[in-house]
Motif scaffolding. Structure first.
Motif, PDB file in Angstrom:
ATOM      1  N   LEU A   1       0.834  -1.205   0.000  1.00 13.74           N
ATOM      2  CA  LEU A   1       0.000   0.000   0.000  1.00 13.74           C
ATOM      3  C   LEU A   1       0.870   1.256   0.000  1.00 13.74           C
ATOM      4  CD1 LEU A   1      -2.734   1.446   0.212  1.00 13.74           C
ATOM      5  CD2 LEU A   1      -2.612   1.153   2.688  1.00 13.74           C
ATOM      6  N   ASN A   2       1.904   1.282   0.827  1.00 13.68           N
ATOM      7  CA  ASN A   2       2.788   2.449   0.884  1.00 13.68           C
ATOM      8  C   ASN A   2       3.505   2.675  -0.448  1.00 13.68           C
ATOM      9  OD1 ASN A   2       2.084   3.007   3.521  1.00 13.68           O
ATOM     10  ND2 ASN A   2       3.843   1.944   4.409  1.00 13.68           N
TER      11      ASN A   2
ATOM     12  N   ARG B   1       0.908   4.217  -2.744  1.00 16.18           N
ATOM     13  CA  ARG B   1       0.588   5.583  -2.345  1.00 16.18           C
ATOM     14  C   ARG B   1       1.702   6.548  -2.722  1.00 16.18           C
ATOM     15  NH1 ARG B   1      -3.934   7.497  -1.922  1.00 16.18           N
ATOM     16  NH2 ARG B   1      -3.021   9.168  -0.689  1.00 16.18           N
TER      17      ARG B   1
ATOM     18  N   GLU C   1       1.115   9.850  -5.008  1.00 19.05           N
ATOM     19  CA  GLU C   1       1.461  11.200  -4.529  1.00 19.05           C
ATOM     20  C   GLU C   1       2.327  11.922  -5.539  1.00 19.05           C
ATOM     21  OE1 GLU C   1       0.386  12.837  -1.996  1.00 19.05           O
ATOM     22  OE2 GLU C   1      -0.573  11.323  -0.718  1.00 19.05           O
TER      23      GLU C   1
ATOM     24  N   GLY D   1      -2.840  11.742  -4.992  1.00 23.84           N
ATOM     25  CA  GLY D   1      -2.885  11.223  -3.630  1.00 23.84           C
ATOM     26  C   GLY D   1      -4.246  11.265  -2.973  1.00 23.84           C
TER      27      GLY D   1
ATOM     28  N   THR E   1      -7.281   4.881  -1.362  1.00 23.26           N
ATOM     29  CA  THR E   1      -6.517   3.681  -1.682  1.00 23.26           C
ATOM     30  C   THR E   1      -6.402   2.813  -0.438  1.00 23.26           C
ATOM     31  OG1 THR E   1      -5.195   5.063  -3.180  1.00 23.26           O
ATOM     32  CG2 THR E   1      -4.371   2.849  -2.748  1.00 23.26           C
TER      33      THR E   1
ATOM     34  N   PRO F   1      -4.137   4.119   4.511  1.00 21.13           N
ATOM     35  CA  PRO F   1      -3.019   5.058   4.670  1.00 21.13           C
ATOM     36  C   PRO F   1      -3.098   5.801   6.002  1.00 21.13           C
ATOM     37  CG  PRO F   1      -4.023   5.282   2.507  1.00 21.13           C
ATOM     38  CD  PRO F   1      -4.917   4.391   3.294  1.00 21.13           C
TER      39      PRO F   1
END
Length: 222
Positions: A92-93, A96, A100, A105, A109, A122
């Motif tokens: 996920l990070n 993301r 971004e 962003g 998500t 997040p």
């Protein structure tokens, strides 16, 4: 879309920039390539909207990423209402971070981790554990499982193609250039087998004698 698979919008990606098994980097590459493409498509639509005038039914990225719902028909939406990543916090990070960078962003998500079906969000330390009886979790599972089915089918096709193409390596003096020319012309070994000697002879690097030899070679290996 509306709770059902929109198969016309499915996309498959071959990883290009990652060496070895790096799930985070692979997720980042796919998200980057997919949403850069959507941004480009959105710009084209915005330009078309300006040319056609105020009556055009085209949605800009901002109208779908933030704020209240537009009056634009849903079918015209370029960006999703929710991005679901297959994986936990790390995947996920990675996704993301790419969103971004692209200025996307604000698209919601989440990640869905397989082991305990945990939902990662997040900025949240702990994942959500929804009841396995809830419709929300079942919907996310269906999306994830459909993605797996689609990807696994593609991988199986690639493996079969690689195995079948390797048959050509046994043909004397084939060379990479002539092999590539054959596959461009026919697309698969099976179609090559069905082709006439005359059709094979049309391929660059093949005369009548070589084409006849290849035809005989392929028929002997069915």
């Amino acid at each position: 879309r509306n709770g059902r698979p929109d198969r016309a919008k499915y996309r498959r990606f071959k990883i290009k920039t990652v060496e070895g098994q790096d799930d985070f980097a692979s997720v980042a590459e796919v998200v980057r390539r997919r949403y850069m493409r959507l941004l480009d498509e959105s710009k084209v639509q915005s330009l078309k909207s300006k040319v056609e005038g105020p009556g055009s039914n085209v949605q800009s990225p901002e109208s779908n990423v933030q704020g209240p719902k537009s009056e634009v028909p849903e079918a015209q939406s370029v960006f999703p209402d929710l991005i679901l990543i297959d994986g936990g916090k790390g995947q996920l990070n990675a996704a993301r971070a790419e969103l971004e960078k692209l200025g996307l962003g604000r698209i919601p998500t989440i990640g869905l981790a397989k082991e305990f079906e945990e939902v990662y969000r997040p900025g949240e330390k702990e994942p959500l554990r929804l009841s396995h009886e809830t419709g929300a979790l079942k919907l996310l599972q269906r999306v994830r499982d459909e993605s797996h089915r689609f990807a696994n089918t593609f991988n199986a096709q690639l493996r079969l193609r690689k195995i079948s193409e390797s048959i050509l390596d046994e043909f004397p003096n084939i060379g990479e250039r002539r092999k590539a020319a054959l596959l461009r012309k026919f697309g698969s070994i099976q179609r090559m087998r069905l082709a006439t000697v005359e059709k094979i002879a049309e391929v660059s690097g093949f005369g009548g004698k070589a084409a006849a030899a290849l035809k005989e070679f392929l028929e002997a290996r069915q």
